[in-house]
Structure formats: C-alpha cells, structure tokens
Design an enzyme around this catalytic site. Structure first.
Site, PDB file in Angstrom:
ATOM      1  N   LYS A  22      47.548  41.821  42.331  1.00 24.56           N
ATOM      2  CA  LYS A  22      46.564  42.099  43.299  1.00 24.56           C
ATOM      3  C   LYS A  22      47.114  40.987  44.206  1.00 24.56           C
ATOM      4  O   LYS A  22      47.204  41.641  45.670  1.00 24.56           O
ATOM      5  CB  LYS A  22      45.285  41.711  42.869  1.00 24.56           C
ATOM      6  CG  LYS A  22      44.196  42.037  43.681  1.00 24.56           C
ATOM      7  CD  LYS A  22      42.746  41.983  42.870  1.00 24.56           C
ATOM      8  CE  LYS A  22      42.124  40.793  42.553  1.00 24.56           C
ATOM      9  NZ  LYS A  22      41.170  40.432  43.593  1.00 24.56           N
ATOM     10  N   ARG A  27      49.598  41.060  49.996  1.00 23.70           N
ATOM     11  CA  ARG A  27      50.841  40.222  51.061  1.00 23.70           C
ATOM     12  C   ARG A  27      51.691  41.320  51.236  1.00 23.70           C
ATOM     13  O   ARG A  27      52.031  41.620  52.475  1.00 23.70           O
ATOM     14  CB  ARG A  27      51.288  39.154  50.244  1.00 23.70           C
ATOM     15  CG  ARG A  27      50.182  38.013  50.299  1.00 23.70           C
ATOM     16  CD  ARG A  27      50.442  37.023  49.278  1.00 23.70           C
ATOM     17  NE  ARG A  27      49.437  35.815  49.271  1.00 23.70           N
ATOM     18  CZ  ARG A  27      48.428  35.738  48.776  1.00 23.70           C
ATOM     19  NH1 ARG A  27      47.850  36.832  48.171  1.00 23.70           N
ATOM     20  NH2 ARG A  27      47.640  34.621  48.855  1.00 23.70           N
ATOM     21  N   GLY A  94      37.969  38.853  49.378  1.00 18.79           N
ATOM     22  CA  GLY A  94      38.241  37.521  49.938  1.00 18.79           C
ATOM     23  C   GLY A  94      39.581  37.579  50.634  1.00 18.79           C
ATOM     24  O   GLY A  94      39.793  36.990  51.685  1.00 18.79           O
ATOM     25  N   ARG A 122      30.151  34.824  50.965  1.00 19.50           N
ATOM     26  CA  ARG A 122      31.337  33.784  50.647  1.00 19.50           C
ATOM     27  C   ARG A 122      31.843  32.961  52.089  1.00 19.50           C
ATOM     28  O   ARG A 122      31.680  33.484  53.092  1.00 19.50           O
ATOM     29  CB  ARG A 122      32.515  34.494  50.091  1.00 19.50           C
ATOM     30  CG  ARG A 122      31.923  35.218  49.003  1.00 19.50           C
ATOM     31  CD  ARG A 122      33.050  35.862  48.107  1.00 19.50           C
ATOM     32  NE  ARG A 122      34.271  34.760  47.831  1.00 19.50           N
ATOM     33  CZ  ARG A 122      35.258  35.152  47.257  1.00 19.50           C
ATOM     34  NH1 ARG A 122      35.441  36.634  47.044  1.00 19.50           N
ATOM     35  NH2 ARG A 122      36.209  34.382  46.805  1.00 19.50           N
ATOM     36  N   ASP A 320      41.463  31.996  38.696  1.00 21.75           N
ATOM     37  CA  ASP A 320      41.058  33.392  38.352  1.00 21.75           C
ATOM     38  C   ASP A 320      40.864  33.506  36.644  1.00 21.75           C
ATOM     39  O   ASP A 320      40.227  34.502  36.516  1.00 21.75           O
ATOM     40  CB  ASP A 320      41.677  34.268  39.117  1.00 21.75           C
ATOM     41  CG  ASP A 320      41.740  34.311  40.557  1.00 21.75           C
ATOM     42  OD1 ASP A 320      40.716  33.784  40.849  1.00 21.75           O
ATOM     43  OD2 ASP A 320      42.736  34.898  41.228  1.00 21.75           O
ATOM     44  N   LYS A 347      33.252  32.382  44.444  1.00 24.27           N
ATOM     45  CA  LYS A 347      33.971  33.336  44.175  1.00 24.27           C
ATOM     46  C   LYS A 347      33.229  34.601  44.387  1.00 24.27           C
ATOM     47  O   LYS A 347      32.163  34.512  44.951  1.00 24.27           O
ATOM     48  CB  LYS A 347      34.758  33.471  42.824  1.00 24.27           C
ATOM     49  CG  LYS A 347      35.534  32.252  42.692  1.00 24.27           C
ATOM     50  CD  LYS A 347      36.798  32.409  43.354  1.00 24.27           C
ATOM     51  CE  LYS A 347      37.872  31.251  43.443  1.00 24.27           C
ATOM     52  NZ  LYS A 347      38.763  31.595  44.608  1.00 24.27           N
ATOM     53  N   ARG A 351      30.291  31.895  39.562  1.00 25.39           N
ATOM     54  CA  ARG A 351      30.967  32.286  38.282  1.00 25.39           C
ATOM     55  C   ARG A 351      30.326  31.191  37.114  1.00 25.39           C
ATOM     56  O   ARG A 351      30.117  31.421  36.057  1.00 25.39           O
ATOM     57  CB  ARG A 351      32.212  32.280  38.296  1.00 25.39           C
ATOM     58  CG  ARG A 351      33.060  33.491  38.952  1.00 25.39           C
ATOM     59  CD  ARG A 351      34.195  33.508  38.866  1.00 25.39           C
ATOM     60  NE  ARG A 351      34.793  35.207  39.439  1.00 25.39           N
ATOM     61  CZ  ARG A 351      35.867  35.420  39.702  1.00 25.39           C
ATOM     62  NH1 ARG A 351      36.682  34.402  40.060  1.00 25.39           N
ATOM     63  NH2 ARG A 351      36.102  36.848  40.211  1.00 25.39           N
ATOM     64  N   ARG A 395      35.503  39.933  37.005  1.00 20.67           N
ATOM     65  CA  ARG A 395      36.194  39.015  35.886  1.00 20.67           C
ATOM     66  C   ARG A 395      35.065  38.427  34.906  1.00 20.67           C
ATOM     67  O   ARG A 395      35.376  38.465  33.924  1.00 20.67           O
ATOM     68  CB  ARG A 395      36.980  37.661  36.685  1.00 20.67           C
ATOM     69  CG  ARG A 395      38.117  38.116  37.577  1.00 20.67           C
ATOM     70  CD  ARG A 395      39.015  37.218  37.806  1.00 20.67           C
ATOM     71  NE  ARG A 395      39.590  37.344  38.902  1.00 20.67           N
ATOM     72  CZ  ARG A 395      40.841  37.972  38.896  1.00 20.67           C
ATOM     73  NH1 ARG A 395      41.182  38.679  37.916  1.00 20.67           N
ATOM     74  NH2 ARG A 395      41.539  38.391  40.207  1.00 20.67           N
TER      75      ARG A 395
END
Ligand code: S3P
Length: 436
Positions: A22, A27, A94, A122, A320, A347, A351, A395
C-alpha cells in the site's frame, strides 16, 4: 453492513499472493502523475486506499488506466498538474491526504482535500505546521482536521526536525521540497519506512541520506536535483498484509504457509524480528533486490509463541503490525505488552481502545494504558468467539479474524467489508488456507 463468521481452524496450509504494498503503491502513483510520460505500475495495490490516491491524481489531470492490477499513469511533468473542480477525496487514507498536502502546497492552483468520517478526525497539524514553515497557505478545520484548503504557492526549503517518527510527515515535507527553492532536509527522531526516498530515486530525483537526515532539492531549473522520469515498476507484496497470515499460521502446530513476493524492505521487516524473537518459525527465501526495494518469499510454520514487550524505537517500524501482535497476546506464554505507542490512538481508529474492548469481549485479560496495552498470555484462559466491532478499521477486523481461528466457538466480525481499505480478498484467502 456485511458480517463474516470465523469458525475455529485446525491449521493453515497453502500459498498466498499478497496485494501490492500500500505505501509503495501510493508513492508510485503520485510520482508517476508528476513525471512526464507514461509509467506502468504492475501489481499495484487492490486496496481502496490506493484507489483513493488514483482518483485524486486523475482529478488533478493525470491520465490513469487500470487493467486488473496494472496501472498506467501519464503525467505532464512536475508543473503539469491541473486544479480539480471538485474536492479531492482521500477516503479513509491518511497517506493520501498527508502526502498530497505536500504536493499541493507547491502548485500554482488551489485545492480542497477531504476524506471519510474517520480521516476527518485524524490530526493534520503534523503536516500543516512544517508545510506552513515552507510558506504554504493551508487551512484546516480547527487548524488540525480535514477538509484542508490549500492555496498553492512558491515554497522555500526548510531544515525540519520532525517531532514524531512519522513516514507520512517526512514524505509530505520531502514532496513539498520538490517544489521549493533550495534544498529541504528532514531529520527523523527514529527511523521510519523509507519508500518515499527510494521511490524518488527510482523516478530520477537525487536524494541524499545521512544518518536520520534526508535531503532533497527543488526540481526548478539549475538545482541539479534530477528529473522525474516515467518508469515501469513492480510493486512488491505488502508485508503488513502478510503479517495476518504469519500470525494465523503460527497459531497451529501443523500449519505450513508460503507467502510469495513479499516486500522485505529493512524499514518494514522489524515485525519478522519481533515474531522470530517470540519463537515464530519464519524463513525468508529467494531474497532479491527489485527497483530499490527488497523482495522475497516467506515460509511460515506453526510454533509456540513466547510473547514479550514491544517498545521504544522499534514501535514506528512495526506500527501497522501492532494490532495483530496484540491480538496474538492471549495465545502466548508470557502475554504481549506494547509501550510507547500512543500513535495507535490516532490511526484509522483508536486502536488501543478497539483492541482492548474486542480482546476483552473474547475473554482476554487486558490492561489499557495511554500509550499501549498489556495482554495476558494463555495462562489467563482460552479465548472464546465473540461479536467483534472493528470500528471501521481494517487492521482490527483482520487481527480478530485471525484470533477467531484459534478461539472456542464462532467469531463474528461486524462491518467486515472494511478490510477492503487494504486487502479486499482477505477473508476469501484466509478461508481458503484454513483447514477445519
Ligand atoms: C504510512 C506511514 C505510517 C503507517 C501508515 C502508512 C506511509 O503512518 O501507519 O499505515 O505509507 O507512510 P505514520 O506516518 O502516521 O506513522
């Protein structure tokens, strides 16, 4: 909203092809849209997050074609983006919002960047502050939250000492640096993933690294900073998605799983060291370097896990993977303690709180702390299936699906579609490998 029911498994067996990484996909997509010519990005991530980035680059004038997992992007050079008539939607991502903020700050047009309910909560001050130092005109709700209004302007280079270890903040400043006069530097307090630096180099930009400092020059004429050139690139499999299969396989003595073409960049593999220290049986096979990144296969077998403490400079390197590690706690001998990880609270969900609540609902003994949590090991009792509320966080949903495989009775994952943010085929792949 779709529910997934997870039944206990006996073991996991088979091979998995992971979605493209990801972080790298974001990028490559952004740089391809800034390069002159057509780039071909193979094994591009299927994640909704990366498709949010593609949507934004398209709205900014990049030509984007998607054919299965190959993405072709035609850009018109670093000055070739155009203003979008509508707000740019980063969805749940994000990375999209923070990195794009850096790029948009240096354009000669205005933009509005927005995202879903979670992303709008966030913190964005972390990118707003350094970009303002560079001369950017950025406004956010309460000066911290999306939607962000960015009036592009000429930027000046800065030397930025980053107050927190964040690859997204580092990347936002470096990308803005491409549109600044002079040489921009970022110094990290601790090492974070370096995909932006590697991707810039792949696309032809000179990047200087010295310890924890990274320097990049503006792309304006005569700076000798290099030139963004269209490229054909392969995206490695996402090690942060691999971790769910590494953890699931580890839980059962008879497991035997092979993960193909996983990105094994050293700034991402601390999770493999952590798991190995806990007793996991993971082998790296056929390592090779691929366009600046490292790639290889991972073979994992069942093992008994000791558990332990994860803290300090290691945290940003496994940030992560912490949800999966925490959810492994009740299956370990000593339990798992996570410290220095206050970042987990900002996040895709809080979390720490989401982990504590859902672990407790499965019967685990958990101590929640401001910057982490302590999860008791198997001596505190066996987990039982429960209804898991992932709070829209991919996640959390995946970590508890794995825990459910080794719990007593069935586990229900509410709002299971949220896994599409990073790994749309997750449940299908988990069920394919799980023997029951
Ligand atoms: C990412 C950086 C990390 C990570 C996120 C992806 C990136 O965020 O948690 O999933 O691609 O740069 P932070 O920079 O906020 O730590």
């Amino acid at each position: 909203m779709k529910k997934e029911i997870i039944q206990p498994a006996k073991y996991l067996t088979g091979a998995v092809e992971l979605p493209g990484d990801k972080s790298i996909s974001h990028r490559y997509a952004m740089l391809a849209a800034l390069a002159a010519g057509t780039s071909e990005l193979r094994h591009f991530s299927a994640a909704a997050d990366c498709h949010s980035t593609l949507g934004c680059m398209k709205a900014l004038g990049g030509e984007v074609g998607v054919e299965r997992d190959t993405v072709r992007i035609t850009g018109r050079g670093p000055q070739g983006l155009k203003s979008s008539w509508r707000a740019l939607d980063a969805g749940n991502s994000g990375t999209t919002m923070r990195l794009l903020a850096g790029i948009l700050a240096g354009q000669n047009f205005s933009s509005k960047l927005t995202g879903d309910e979670s992303l709008q909560k966030r913190p964005m001050k972390r990118v707003i502050a350094p970009l303002r130092e560079m001369g950017a005109d950025i406004r956010g709700r309460d000066d911290n939250f999306a939607p962000l209004e960015i009036r592009g302007t000429k930027l000046k280079a800065i030397d930025y000492k980053m107050p927190m270890a964040s690859a997204q903040v580092k990347s936002a400043v470096l990308l803005a640096g491409l549109f600044a006069d002079g040489v921009t530097s970022v110094t990290e307090p601790a090492r974070t993933r370096d995909h932006t630096e590697l991707a810039l180099e792949e696309f032809g930009v000179n990047v200087e690294k010295q310890g924890l400092t990274i320097r990049v020059g503006g792309l304006g004429a005569g700076n000798g900073s290099g030139k963004l050139t269209a490229k054909s690139l392969d995206v490695p499999g996402d090690v942060s998605s691999a971790v769910f299969f590494l953890a699931a396989a580890s839980l059962f003595p008879d497991s035997n799983v092979l993960l193909h073409n996983v990105g094994l960049n050293p700034t991402r593999t601390a999770i493999l060291d952590v798991l190995a220290e806990m007793g996991a049986s993971i082998q790296m096979l056929g390592l090779k370097s691929s366009q600046g990144e490292v790639i290889g296969d991972l073979a994992v077998k069942g093992a008994s896990l000791k558990g332990g403490v994860i803290a300090g400079a290691r945290i940003p390197l496994v940030i992560d993977e912490l949800p999966m590690l925490a959810a492994l706690g009740p299956f370990t001998e000593e339990g798992i303690e996570i410290r220095d990880a206050g970042e987990l609270r900002v996040k895709e969900s809080d979390r720490i709180s989401a982990l504590a609540e859902n672990l407790r609902s499965m019967g685990a003994k958990v101590e929640e702390r401001p910057d982490g949590l302590k999860v008791e090991g198997w001596h505190a009792g066996k987990l039982r299936g429960a209804e898991i509320e992932p709070r829209g966080d991919h996640r959390i949903a995946m970590a508890f699906a794995v825990a459910g495989l080794a719990a007593q009775g069935s586990t229900v994952i509410r709002d299971a579609d949220c896994v599409g943010v990073s790994f749309p085929a997750f449940f299908a792949e988990l069920n394919r490998l799980a023997e029951r």
